[in-house]
Scaffold this motif. Structure first.
Motif, PDB file in Angstrom:
ATOM      1  N   LYS A   1     -49.924  56.728  -6.077  1.00 60.04           N
ATOM      2  CA  LYS A   1     -49.048  56.338  -7.180  1.00 60.04           C
ATOM      3  C   LYS A   1     -48.170  55.146  -6.811  1.00 60.04           C
ATOM      4  N   VAL A   2     -47.805  55.039  -5.529  1.00 59.29           N
ATOM      5  CA  VAL A   2     -46.964  53.925  -5.080  1.00 59.29           C
ATOM      6  C   VAL A   2     -47.819  52.881  -4.355  1.00 59.29           C
ATOM      7  N   ASN A   3     -49.087  52.810  -4.739  1.00 53.75           N
ATOM      8  CA  ASN A   3     -50.020  51.779  -4.241  1.00 53.75           C
ATOM      9  C   ASN A   3     -50.270  51.844  -2.737  1.00 53.75           C
ATOM     10  N   ASN A   4     -50.123  53.041  -2.160  1.00 51.49           N
ATOM     11  CA  ASN A   4     -50.393  53.240  -0.729  1.00 51.49           C
ATOM     12  C   ASN A   4     -49.611  52.274   0.159  1.00 51.49           C
ATOM     13  N   TYR A   5     -48.400  51.957  -0.289  1.00 52.86           N
ATOM     14  CA  TYR A   5     -47.550  51.084   0.523  1.00 52.86           C
ATOM     15  C   TYR A   5     -46.130  51.655   0.576  1.00 52.86           C
ATOM     16  N   ALA A   6     -46.045  52.942   0.842  1.00 51.06           N
ATOM     17  CA  ALA A   6     -44.775  53.641   1.026  1.00 51.06           C
ATOM     18  C   ALA A   6     -45.067  54.912   1.798  1.00 51.06           C
ATOM     19  N   ILE A   7     -44.029  55.512   2.347  1.00 55.34           N
ATOM     20  CA  ILE A   7     -44.165  56.772   3.077  1.00 55.34           C
ATOM     21  C   ILE A   7     -43.665  57.908   2.185  1.00 55.34           C
ATOM     22  N   ILE A   8     -44.423  59.001   2.154  1.00 53.33           N
ATOM     23  CA  ILE A   8     -44.071  60.161   1.351  1.00 53.33           C
ATOM     24  C   ILE A   8     -43.683  61.312   2.285  1.00 53.33           C
ATOM     25  N   THR A   9     -42.540  61.944   2.021  1.00 50.97           N
ATOM     26  CA  THR A   9     -42.126  63.104   2.805  1.00 50.97           C
ATOM     27  C   THR A   9     -41.893  64.292   1.880  1.00 50.97           C
ATOM     28  N   GLY A  10     -42.019  65.487   2.437  1.00 52.10           N
ATOM     29  CA  GLY A  10     -41.843  66.701   1.645  1.00 52.10           C
ATOM     30  C   GLY A  10     -40.740  67.578   2.190  1.00 52.10           C
ATOM     31  N   ALA A  11     -40.121  68.361   1.326  1.00 50.73           N
ATOM     32  CA  ALA A  11     -39.025  69.254   1.717  1.00 50.73           C
ATOM     33  C   ALA A  11     -39.506  70.696   1.820  1.00 50.73           C
ATOM     34  N   PHE A  12     -38.778  71.475   2.618  1.00 52.49           N
ATOM     35  CA  PHE A  12     -39.117  72.879   2.856  1.00 52.49           C
ATOM     36  C   PHE A  12     -37.943  73.784   2.527  1.00 52.49           C
ATOM     37  N   ARG A  13     -38.272  75.015   2.191  1.00 49.12           N
ATOM     38  CA  ARG A  13     -37.238  75.999   1.922  1.00 49.12           C
ATOM     39  C   ARG A  13     -37.477  77.248   2.757  1.00 49.12           C
ATOM     40  N   SER A  14     -36.450  78.068   2.849  1.00 43.71           N
ATOM     41  CA  SER A  14     -36.541  79.307   3.613  1.00 43.71           C
ATOM     42  C   SER A  14     -37.334  80.358   2.840  1.00 43.71           C
ATOM     43  N   LYS A  15     -38.200  81.050   3.537  1.00 48.52           N
ATOM     44  CA  LYS A  15     -38.923  82.162   2.919  1.00 48.52           C
ATOM     45  C   LYS A  15     -37.981  83.341   2.702  1.00 48.52           C
ATOM     46  N   LYS A  16     -36.888  83.395   3.458  1.00 52.01           N
ATOM     47  CA  LYS A  16     -35.956  84.519   3.386  1.00 52.01           C
ATOM     48  C   LYS A  16     -35.070  84.453   2.141  1.00 52.01           C
ATOM     49  N   ASN A  17     -34.527  83.260   1.840  1.00 56.53           N
ATOM     50  CA  ASN A  17     -33.582  83.166   0.726  1.00 56.53           C
ATOM     51  C   ASN A  17     -33.852  82.021  -0.245  1.00 56.53           C
ATOM     52  N   GLY A  18     -34.889  81.219   0.036  1.00 56.90           N
ATOM     53  CA  GLY A  18     -35.255  80.142  -0.871  1.00 56.90           C
ATOM     54  C   GLY A  18     -34.433  78.878  -0.747  1.00 56.90           C
ATOM     55  N   ASP A  19     -33.465  78.864   0.192  1.00 56.90           N
ATOM     56  CA  ASP A  19     -32.604  77.693   0.346  1.00 56.90           C
ATOM     57  C   ASP A  19     -33.339  76.521   0.993  1.00 56.90           C
ATOM     58  N   LEU A  20     -32.869  75.314   0.699  1.00 58.62           N
ATOM     59  CA  LEU A  20     -33.372  74.113   1.363  1.00 58.62           C
ATOM     60  C   LEU A  20     -33.105  74.211   2.861  1.00 58.62           C
ATOM     61  N   THR A  21     -34.130  73.975   3.674  1.00 58.36           N
ATOM     62  CA  THR A  21     -33.945  73.951   5.125  1.00 58.36           C
ATOM     63  C   THR A  21     -34.147  72.543   5.677  1.00 58.36           C
ATOM     64  N   TYR A  22     -35.252  71.904   5.285  1.00 64.45           N
ATOM     65  CA  TYR A  22     -35.521  70.542   5.737  1.00 64.45           C
ATOM     66  C   TYR A  22     -35.999  69.700   4.566  1.00 64.45           C
TER      67      TYR A  22
ATOM     68  N   PRO B   1     -41.249  65.466  -5.394  1.00 60.38           N
ATOM     69  CA  PRO B   1     -40.455  66.137  -6.435  1.00 60.38           C
ATOM     70  C   PRO B   1     -40.242  67.631  -6.221  1.00 60.38           C
ATOM     71  N   GLU B   2     -41.216  68.301  -5.595  1.00 57.79           N
ATOM     72  CA  GLU B   2     -41.140  69.750  -5.424  1.00 57.79           C
ATOM     73  C   GLU B   2     -41.238  70.114  -3.941  1.00 57.79           C
ATOM     74  N   TYR B   3     -40.829  71.326  -3.616  1.00 56.53           N
ATOM     75  CA  TYR B   3     -40.976  71.820  -2.242  1.00 56.53           C
ATOM     76  C   TYR B   3     -42.459  71.861  -1.872  1.00 56.53           C
ATOM     77  N   VAL B   4     -42.745  71.625  -0.588  1.00 57.82           N
ATOM     78  CA  VAL B   4     -44.139  71.625  -0.133  1.00 57.82           C
ATOM     79  C   VAL B   4     -44.479  72.839   0.719  1.00 57.82           C
ATOM     80  N   GLY B   5     -43.488  73.657   1.072  1.00 57.47           N
ATOM     81  CA  GLY B   5     -43.800  74.826   1.881  1.00 57.47           C
ATOM     82  C   GLY B   5     -42.563  75.541   2.386  1.00 57.47           C
ATOM     83  N   TYR B   6     -42.817  76.487   3.284  1.00 60.88           N
ATOM     84  CA  TYR B   6     -41.746  77.254   3.916  1.00 60.88           C
ATOM     85  C   TYR B   6     -41.523  76.767   5.339  1.00 60.88           C
ATOM     86  N   CYS B   7     -40.256  76.753   5.741  1.00 63.64           N
ATOM     87  CA  CYS B   7     -39.902  76.470   7.135  1.00 63.64           C
ATOM     88  C   CYS B   7     -38.479  76.970   7.341  1.00 63.64           C
TER      89      CYS B   7
END
Length: 275
Positions: free
Chosen positions: A114-135, A203-209
């Protein structure tokens, strides 16, 4: 068919490594338009990690370390091996303590497109225990950023889940082995920005950590002064790497101030705990 190299470095976290790789291959099984290879640096594990990987994930390309690489240099070794094997279209970093949600890999690559393969994409993680943002990500002023349903432009990412298109690698290279353990991920994000390459949070969480909740030994008043200084100068967290990072991207004054603060905190850890 476009190709993707997934990069990890691991050390004595056999169960977490298994869960991570299992989630990776669940993602890969559902993707038909890309060809995936997984490169894993096993940095001297003694808990049977190597055998577990070979028995359960035979396609993983394992590079053995002697225990002295740590995270950043382990990632460098895996990335270098991937580059020497093939000119991949995408390189994806993963920490082995994450569990990916279904379709996270595919969504990360689609956002690169979507960004023409000229940017870096990172994803965020949440806790499996309480759903809070961790990273997630942050800005230079240390303001943390989590998913908000939109593609967000950010400044500094952590190495849990990063999608780097080959166009970016050709421009700025791979992770810097100057750092042993910490700072390599933050350095790469600021190097990208310095070269006019944008960095986005998905835009959305990518997993648990789960968040790391332990206190660094160098600031632990329960430790002796000798042990605190030993921890400060260990490869995991060294004043040298802190100096290099802050001098490169901020100023000589800040680099010297950070190193001085590290030594003061090591001598008087209760000062840090009062803040």
């Amino acid at each position: 068919m476009k190709s993707v190299a997934i990069l990890l470095t691991v050390h004595n976290r056999k169960e977490k490594t298994y869960k991570c790789l299992n989630s990776v291959y669940k993602n890969i099984e559902k993707i038909t338009e890309y060809d995936f290879d997984v490169y894993l640096t096993d940095d001297g594990s003694t808990d049977g990690t190597y055998t577990m990987v070979k028995e359960n994930f035979s396609k993983v390309k394992v590079i053995k370390g002697n225990g002295n690489l740590f995270w950043c240099r382990g990632m460098y070794v895996a990335w270098k091996e991937a580059c020497n094997t093939k000119d991949y279209d995408y390189y994806i970093w993963l920490n082995d303590d994450v569990e990916l949600f279904d379709e996270s890999l595919e969504n990360g690559i689609k956002l690169c497109n979507k960004v023409n393969n000229y940017a870096i994409i990172t994803g965020a993680f949440r806790s499996k225990k309480n759903g809070d943002l961790t990273y997630g990500a942050k800005f230079i002023d240390d303001k943390k950023v989590g998913p908000n349903g939109k593609l967000q432009e950010i400044q500094i990412f952590f190495g849990n889940f990063i999608v780097v298109p080959n166009n970016v690698v050709k421009k700025i290279g791979i992770i810097d082995p100057t750092y042993k353990h910490a700072y390599g991920d933050n350095d790469y994000s600021l190097r990208a920005l310095k070269n006019n390459i944008k960095v986005y949070l998905m835009p959305e969480y990518v997993g648990y950590c789960e968040a790391h909740s332990y206190t660094e030994k160098y600031m632990d008043p329960k430790q002796s002064v000798k042990n605190r200084f030993k921890a400060l100068y260990s490869p995991v967290y060294t004043p040298h790497d802190a100096f290099v990072y802050n001098y490169r991207y901020f100023s000589l004054f800040k680099a010297l101030r950070i190193v001085l603060q590290l030594h003061i905190i090591t001598l008087f850890p209760r000062l840090k705990n009062k803040k």
